[in-house]
Design a protein around this motif. Sequence first.
Motif, PDB file in Angstrom:
ATOM      1  N   GLY A 246       0.807  -1.208   0.000  1.00  0.00           N
ATOM      2  CA  GLY A 246       0.000   0.000   0.000  1.00  0.00           C
ATOM      3  C   GLY A 246       0.843   1.262   0.000  1.00  0.00           C
ATOM      4  O   GLY A 246       0.589   2.201  -0.773  1.00  0.00           O
ATOM      5  N   ALA A 247       1.865   1.284   0.844  1.00  0.00           N
ATOM      6  CA  ALA A 247       2.747   2.454   0.928  1.00  0.00           C
ATOM      7  C   ALA A 247       3.531   2.631  -0.371  1.00  0.00           C
ATOM      8  O   ALA A 247       3.749   3.768  -0.825  1.00  0.00           O
ATOM      9  CB  ALA A 247       3.703   2.300   2.112  1.00  0.00           C
TER      10      ALA A 247
ATOM     11  N   VAL B  25       2.561   1.759  -3.379  1.00  0.00           N
ATOM     12  CA  VAL B  25       1.646   2.285  -4.393  1.00  0.00           C
ATOM     13  C   VAL B  25       1.479   3.792  -4.228  1.00  0.00           C
ATOM     14  O   VAL B  25       1.542   4.549  -5.205  1.00  0.00           O
ATOM     15  CB  VAL B  25       0.270   1.583  -4.304  1.00  0.00           C
ATOM     16  N   GLN B  26       1.292   4.232  -2.990  1.00  0.00           N
ATOM     17  CA  GLN B  26       1.128   5.662  -2.745  1.00  0.00           C
ATOM     18  C   GLN B  26       2.369   6.431  -3.168  1.00  0.00           C
ATOM     19  O   GLN B  26       2.290   7.513  -3.772  1.00  0.00           O
ATOM     20  CB  GLN B  26       0.841   5.909  -1.259  1.00  0.00           C
ATOM     21  N   SER B  27       3.542   5.890  -2.883  1.00  0.00           N
ATOM     22  CA  SER B  27       4.797   6.553  -3.263  1.00  0.00           C
ATOM     23  C   SER B  27       4.950   6.581  -4.779  1.00  0.00           C
ATOM     24  O   SER B  27       5.425   7.568  -5.351  1.00  0.00           O
ATOM     25  CB  SER B  27       5.987   5.824  -2.629  1.00  0.00           C
TER      26      SER B  27
ATOM     27  N   VAL C 281       2.550   6.659  -6.941  1.00  0.00           N
ATOM     28  CA  VAL C 281       1.620   7.681  -7.433  1.00  0.00           C
ATOM     29  C   VAL C 281       2.265   9.060  -7.364  1.00  0.00           C
ATOM     30  O   VAL C 281       2.064   9.910  -8.237  1.00  0.00           O
ATOM     31  CB  VAL C 281       0.308   7.664  -6.609  1.00  0.00           C
ATOM     32  N   ASP C 282       3.082   9.268  -6.339  1.00  0.00           N
ATOM     33  CA  ASP C 282       3.763  10.553  -6.155  1.00  0.00           C
ATOM     34  C   ASP C 282       5.013  10.682  -7.018  1.00  0.00           C
ATOM     35  O   ASP C 282       5.742  11.670  -6.916  1.00  0.00           O
ATOM     36  CB  ASP C 282       4.134  10.737  -4.680  1.00  0.00           C
TER      37      ASP C 282
ATOM     38  N   GLY D  30      -3.336   5.677  -9.640  1.00  0.00           N
ATOM     39  CA  GLY D  30      -3.855   6.684  -8.712  1.00  0.00           C
ATOM     40  C   GLY D  30      -5.316   6.506  -8.359  1.00  0.00           C
ATOM     41  O   GLY D  30      -5.853   7.251  -7.527  1.00  0.00           O
TER      42      GLY D  30
ATOM     43  N   ARG E 134      -8.632   1.896  -5.200  1.00  0.00           N
ATOM     44  CA  ARG E 134      -9.253   2.298  -3.934  1.00  0.00           C
ATOM     45  C   ARG E 134      -8.608   1.661  -2.716  1.00  0.00           C
ATOM     46  O   ARG E 134      -8.612   2.238  -1.631  1.00  0.00           O
ATOM     47  CB  ARG E 134     -10.750   1.971  -3.971  1.00  0.00           C
TER      48      ARG E 134
ATOM     49  N   PRO F  17      -5.054   0.403  -2.085  1.00  0.00           N
ATOM     50  CA  PRO F  17      -3.669   0.182  -2.549  1.00  0.00           C
ATOM     51  C   PRO F  17      -2.997  -1.035  -1.937  1.00  0.00           C
ATOM     52  O   PRO F  17      -2.173  -1.685  -2.582  1.00  0.00           O
ATOM     53  CB  PRO F  17      -2.957   1.481  -2.126  1.00  0.00           C
ATOM     54  N   GLN F  18      -3.370  -1.359  -0.699  1.00  0.00           N
ATOM     55  CA  GLN F  18      -2.747  -2.505  -0.041  1.00  0.00           C
ATOM     56  C   GLN F  18      -3.135  -3.820  -0.700  1.00  0.00           C
ATOM     57  O   GLN F  18      -2.501  -4.856  -0.475  1.00  0.00           O
ATOM     58  CB  GLN F  18      -3.102  -2.534   1.453  1.00  0.00           C
TER      59      GLN F  18
END
Length: 210
Positions: A28-29, A31-33, A35-36, A83, A86, A88-89
């Motif tokens: 999950g983390a 995926v968020q990174s 996206v950034d 992005g 829904r 990410p994990q």
Amino acid sequence: MTAGTAPSTAYHDVPYTRGGAVDRADVGALVQSAVDGDAAAWKALVEGLSPLVWSVVRAHRLSDADAHEVYQTVWFRFAQHLGRIREPQKAGAWLASTARHESLKVLKSLRRLTPTDDAQLLDRVSEDRTPEQSVIDSEDAAAQTERIRRLWQEFEELGERCRQLLRILMATPPPSYQEVSAALGIAVGSIGPLRQRCLRRLRARLEGAL
């Protein structure tokens, strides 16, 4: 993916890999990174989850060319939706489900192009070298080679559902049951009992071949 490369174009550089590892708790983390725009996070996702994608594609017994096409398509779709995922994990389950969908789409198109009642043609063995063949060929001891050969010979005689399930469970790192469920379209609660039945069936075949 190089630094500054947008995830939506990064799939062109994704290697056709069968190795790698990623801590599922970190997905999950990552995926968020990604996206950034974090190139290292994207690389970690690709390297860590590629074995899962590969195992799903291989379970559908596509040719090397079709498998490679599906593999690239799956990562392209992932980059496109990165992005908008829904949960990410659960990216692994998303990838597994997409790999299953794309593989079935290819199989459907092949059947439409080549009408046949021959199940062996529809369930053909991949044209490239499979992981199990590579293992067999790498063994030096004749006795060990024969045991492995017999194992995969009996494995190929199992039903299609068992072969698909066991191939996916052999991915490294092992997929979660949620990912297996997404890959095969079966309930999470059915995976354990089915796995046990398949292994018992394989064991019985091996004992009967002795």
